[in-house]
Motif scaffolding. Structure first.
Motif, PDB file in Angstrom:
ATOM      1  N   PHE A  70       0.815  -1.215   0.000  1.00  0.00           N
ATOM      2  CA  PHE A  70       0.000   0.000   0.000  1.00  0.00           C
ATOM      3  C   PHE A  70       0.850   1.267   0.000  1.00  0.00           C
ATOM      4  CE2 PHE A  70      -3.510  -2.779   0.996  1.00  0.00           C
ATOM      5  CZ  PHE A  70      -4.570  -2.155   0.372  1.00  0.00           C
ATOM      6  N   TYR A  71       1.936   1.289   0.755  1.00  0.00           N
ATOM      7  CA  TYR A  71       2.759   2.492   0.819  1.00  0.00           C
ATOM      8  C   TYR A  71       3.367   2.807  -0.548  1.00  0.00           C
ATOM      9  CZ  TYR A  71       6.274   5.908   1.924  1.00  0.00           C
ATOM     10  OH  TYR A  71       7.034   7.053   1.930  1.00  0.00           O
ATOM     11  N   GLY A  72       4.082   1.864  -1.116  1.00  0.00           N
ATOM     12  CA  GLY A  72       4.756   2.095  -2.395  1.00  0.00           C
ATOM     13  C   GLY A  72       3.785   2.398  -3.523  1.00  0.00           C
ATOM     14  N   ASN A  73       2.698   1.674  -3.575  1.00  0.00           N
ATOM     15  CA  ASN A  73       1.723   1.904  -4.641  1.00  0.00           C
ATOM     16  C   ASN A  73       1.007   3.241  -4.465  1.00  0.00           C
ATOM     17  OD1 ASN A  73       2.522  -0.688  -5.310  1.00  0.00           O
ATOM     18  ND2 ASN A  73       0.470  -1.363  -5.817  1.00  0.00           N
ATOM     19  N   SER A  74       0.762   3.660  -3.221  1.00  0.00           N
ATOM     20  CA  SER A  74       0.125   4.954  -2.979  1.00  0.00           C
ATOM     21  C   SER A  74       1.035   6.098  -3.404  1.00  0.00           C
ATOM     22  CB  SER A  74      -0.243   5.105  -1.499  1.00  0.00           C
ATOM     23  OG  SER A  74      -1.183   4.137  -1.128  1.00  0.00           O
ATOM     24  N   VAL A  75       2.327   5.999  -3.083  1.00  0.00           N
ATOM     25  CA  VAL A  75       3.281   7.027  -3.483  1.00  0.00           C
ATOM     26  C   VAL A  75       3.380   7.089  -5.008  1.00  0.00           C
ATOM     27  CG1 VAL A  75       5.727   7.686  -3.434  1.00  0.00           C
ATOM     28  CG2 VAL A  75       4.595   6.944  -1.335  1.00  0.00           C
ATOM     29  N   SER A  76       3.439   5.938  -5.652  1.00  0.00           N
ATOM     30  CA  SER A  76       3.506   5.898  -7.121  1.00  0.00           C
ATOM     31  C   SER A  76       2.263   6.532  -7.742  1.00  0.00           C
ATOM     32  CB  SER A  76       3.631   4.455  -7.613  1.00  0.00           C
ATOM     33  OG  SER A  76       4.858   3.911  -7.211  1.00  0.00           O
ATOM     34  N   ALA A  77       1.104   6.212  -7.195  1.00  0.00           N
ATOM     35  CA  ALA A  77      -0.142   6.775  -7.721  1.00  0.00           C
ATOM     36  C   ALA A  77      -0.141   8.293  -7.579  1.00  0.00           C
ATOM     37  CB  ALA A  77      -1.342   6.174  -6.988  1.00  0.00           C
ATOM     38  N   LEU A  78       0.252   8.780  -6.411  1.00  0.00           N
ATOM     39  CA  LEU A  78       0.267  10.218  -6.163  1.00  0.00           C
ATOM     40  C   LEU A  78       1.221  10.944  -7.106  1.00  0.00           C
ATOM     41  CD1 LEU A  78      -0.888  12.449  -4.433  1.00  0.00           C
ATOM     42  CD2 LEU A  78       0.926  12.024  -2.780  1.00  0.00           C
ATOM     43  N   THR A 100     -12.702 -10.113   3.776  1.00  0.00           N
ATOM     44  CA  THR A 100     -11.670  -9.721   2.810  1.00  0.00           C
ATOM     45  C   THR A 100     -11.398  -8.221   2.900  1.00  0.00           C
ATOM     46  OG1 THR A 100     -12.326 -11.507   1.322  1.00  0.00           O
ATOM     47  CG2 THR A 100     -11.054  -9.712   0.356  1.00  0.00           C
ATOM     48  N   VAL A 101     -12.445  -7.417   2.940  1.00  0.00           N
ATOM     49  CA  VAL A 101     -12.281  -5.960   3.027  1.00  0.00           C
ATOM     50  C   VAL A 101     -11.632  -5.579   4.361  1.00  0.00           C
ATOM     51  CG1 VAL A 101     -13.522  -3.753   3.134  1.00  0.00           C
ATOM     52  CG2 VAL A 101     -14.124  -5.459   1.396  1.00  0.00           C
ATOM     53  N   ALA A 102     -12.004  -6.233   5.436  1.00  0.00           N
ATOM     54  CA  ALA A 102     -11.400  -5.954   6.749  1.00  0.00           C
ATOM     55  C   ALA A 102      -9.896  -6.236   6.722  1.00  0.00           C
ATOM     56  CB  ALA A 102     -12.078  -6.783   7.839  1.00  0.00           C
ATOM     57  N   GLU A 103      -9.495  -7.293   6.048  1.00  0.00           N
ATOM     58  CA  GLU A 103      -8.068  -7.631   5.939  1.00  0.00           C
ATOM     59  C   GLU A 103      -7.320  -6.563   5.135  1.00  0.00           C
ATOM     60  OE1 GLU A 103      -4.494  -9.397   6.526  1.00  0.00           O
ATOM     61  OE2 GLU A 103      -6.384  -9.851   7.547  1.00  0.00           O
ATOM     62  N   TYR A 104      -7.911  -6.098   4.034  1.00  0.00           N
ATOM     63  CA  TYR A 104      -7.283  -5.036   3.241  1.00  0.00           C
ATOM     64  C   TYR A 104      -7.150  -3.758   4.056  1.00  0.00           C
ATOM     65  CZ  TYR A 104      -6.994  -7.368  -1.278  1.00  0.00           C
ATOM     66  OH  TYR A 104      -6.652  -8.199  -2.305  1.00  0.00           O
ATOM     67  N   ARG A 105      -8.134  -3.455   4.870  1.00  0.00           N
ATOM     68  CA  ARG A 105      -8.043  -2.241   5.701  1.00  0.00           C
ATOM     69  C   ARG A 105      -6.901  -2.346   6.692  1.00  0.00           C
ATOM     70  NH1 ARG A 105     -14.378  -0.786   6.944  1.00  0.00           N
ATOM     71  NH2 ARG A 105     -14.756   0.148   4.905  1.00  0.00           N
ATOM     72  N   LYS A 106      -6.685  -3.528   7.241  1.00  0.00           N
ATOM     73  CA  LYS A 106      -5.556  -3.721   8.172  1.00  0.00           C
ATOM     74  C   LYS A 106      -4.238  -3.498   7.449  1.00  0.00           C
ATOM     75  CE  LYS A 106      -7.777  -7.228  11.004  1.00  0.00           C
ATOM     76  NZ  LYS A 106      -7.762  -8.658  11.344  1.00  0.00           N
ATOM     77  N   LEU A 107      -4.109  -4.051   6.245  1.00  0.00           N
ATOM     78  CA  LEU A 107      -2.880  -3.887   5.483  1.00  0.00           C
ATOM     79  C   LEU A 107      -2.635  -2.413   5.132  1.00  0.00           C
ATOM     80  CD1 LEU A 107      -3.274  -6.945   3.064  1.00  0.00           C
ATOM     81  CD2 LEU A 107      -1.583  -6.711   4.891  1.00  0.00           C
ATOM     82  N   ALA A 108      -3.690  -1.726   4.722  1.00  0.00           N
ATOM     83  CA  ALA A 108      -3.554  -0.310   4.370  1.00  0.00           C
ATOM     84  C   ALA A 108      -3.200   0.520   5.605  1.00  0.00           C
ATOM     85  CB  ALA A 108      -4.847   0.195   3.743  1.00  0.00           C
ATOM     86  N   ALA A 109      -3.786   0.203   6.745  1.00  0.00           N
ATOM     87  CA  ALA A 109      -3.526   0.956   7.981  1.00  0.00           C
ATOM     88  C   ALA A 109      -2.051   0.857   8.380  1.00  0.00           C
ATOM     89  CB  ALA A 109      -4.427   0.455   9.104  1.00  0.00           C
ATOM     90  N   LYS A 110      -1.426  -0.302   8.159  1.00  0.00           N
ATOM     91  CA  LYS A 110      -0.003  -0.461   8.462  1.00  0.00           C
ATOM     92  C   LYS A 110       0.831   0.543   7.672  1.00  0.00           C
ATOM     93  CE  LYS A 110       1.102  -4.521   7.398  1.00  0.00           C
ATOM     94  NZ  LYS A 110       1.650  -5.829   7.102  1.00  0.00           N
ATOM     95  N   SER A 111       0.482   0.752   6.428  1.00  0.00           N
ATOM     96  CA  SER A 111       1.251   1.671   5.575  1.00  0.00           C
ATOM     97  C   SER A 111       0.944   3.126   5.885  1.00  0.00           C
ATOM     98  CB  SER A 111       0.949   1.399   4.099  1.00  0.00           C
ATOM     99  OG  SER A 111       1.482   0.137   3.732  1.00  0.00           O
ATOM    100  N   ALA A 112      -0.205   3.412   6.466  1.00  0.00           N
ATOM    101  CA  ALA A 112      -0.603   4.790   6.756  1.00  0.00           C
ATOM    102  C   ALA A 112       0.024   5.320   8.035  1.00  0.00           C
ATOM    103  CB  ALA A 112      -2.126   4.879   6.854  1.00  0.00           C
ATOM    104  N   SER A 113       0.504   4.431   8.879  1.00  0.00           N
ATOM    105  CA  SER A 113       1.057   4.913  10.165  1.00  0.00           C
ATOM    106  C   SER A 113       2.513   5.264  10.090  1.00  0.00           C
ATOM    107  CB  SER A 113       0.846   3.874  11.252  1.00  0.00           C
ATOM    108  OG  SER A 113       1.395   2.633  10.884  1.00  0.00           O
TER     109      SER A 113
END
Length: 113
Positions: A70-78, A100-113
């Motif tokens: 999530f971190y790398g892909n978010s930076v690339s998108a931006l 499935t959505v709950a798991e993705y939110r956990k993964l995204a939250a790791k990259s947001a902190s």
């Protein structure tokens, strides 16, 4: 210029005030002076791009994760002007989409902190 108002899904002529590099207000006929004025007359002002189907930290049916995080892909998108991403939530047979959505939110939250 014409500004896309997402709350009403319409275009209206507006001024956009920027303060400290962020949008501070959107209204008709701003009275404040600006350090720099950008004339958008005849243009349409839109938010950044939206990628509504991207593969980020997506596991395959064998449990591998060949996609970026999530971190790398978010930076690339931006860097490319995309300000909103909606990852594809890969749900496998027998799994609930809610889990499935709950798991993705956990993964995204790791990259947001």
């Amino acid at each position: 210029g014409l500004v896309f108002l997402d709350s009403d899904c319409r275009l209206e002529r507006r001024d956009i005030g920027i303060r400290d590099g962020r949008i501070s207000c959107i209204s008709s006929g701003l009275q404040e002076s600006a350090c720099k004025e950008i004339d958008a007359q005849g243009l349409i002002v839109l938010p950044g791009g939206v990628d509504s189907h991207c593969h980020i930290e997506q596991k395959t049916s064998t449990g591998l994760t060949p996609c970026g995080n999530f971190y790398g892909n978010s930076v690339s998108a931006l860097c490319g002007g995309t300000t909103t991403i909606i990852p594809f939530a890969c749900q496998f047979r027998g799994e609930r989409i809610r889990d499935t959505v709950a798991e993705y939110r956990k993964l995204a939250a790791k990259s947001a902190s």
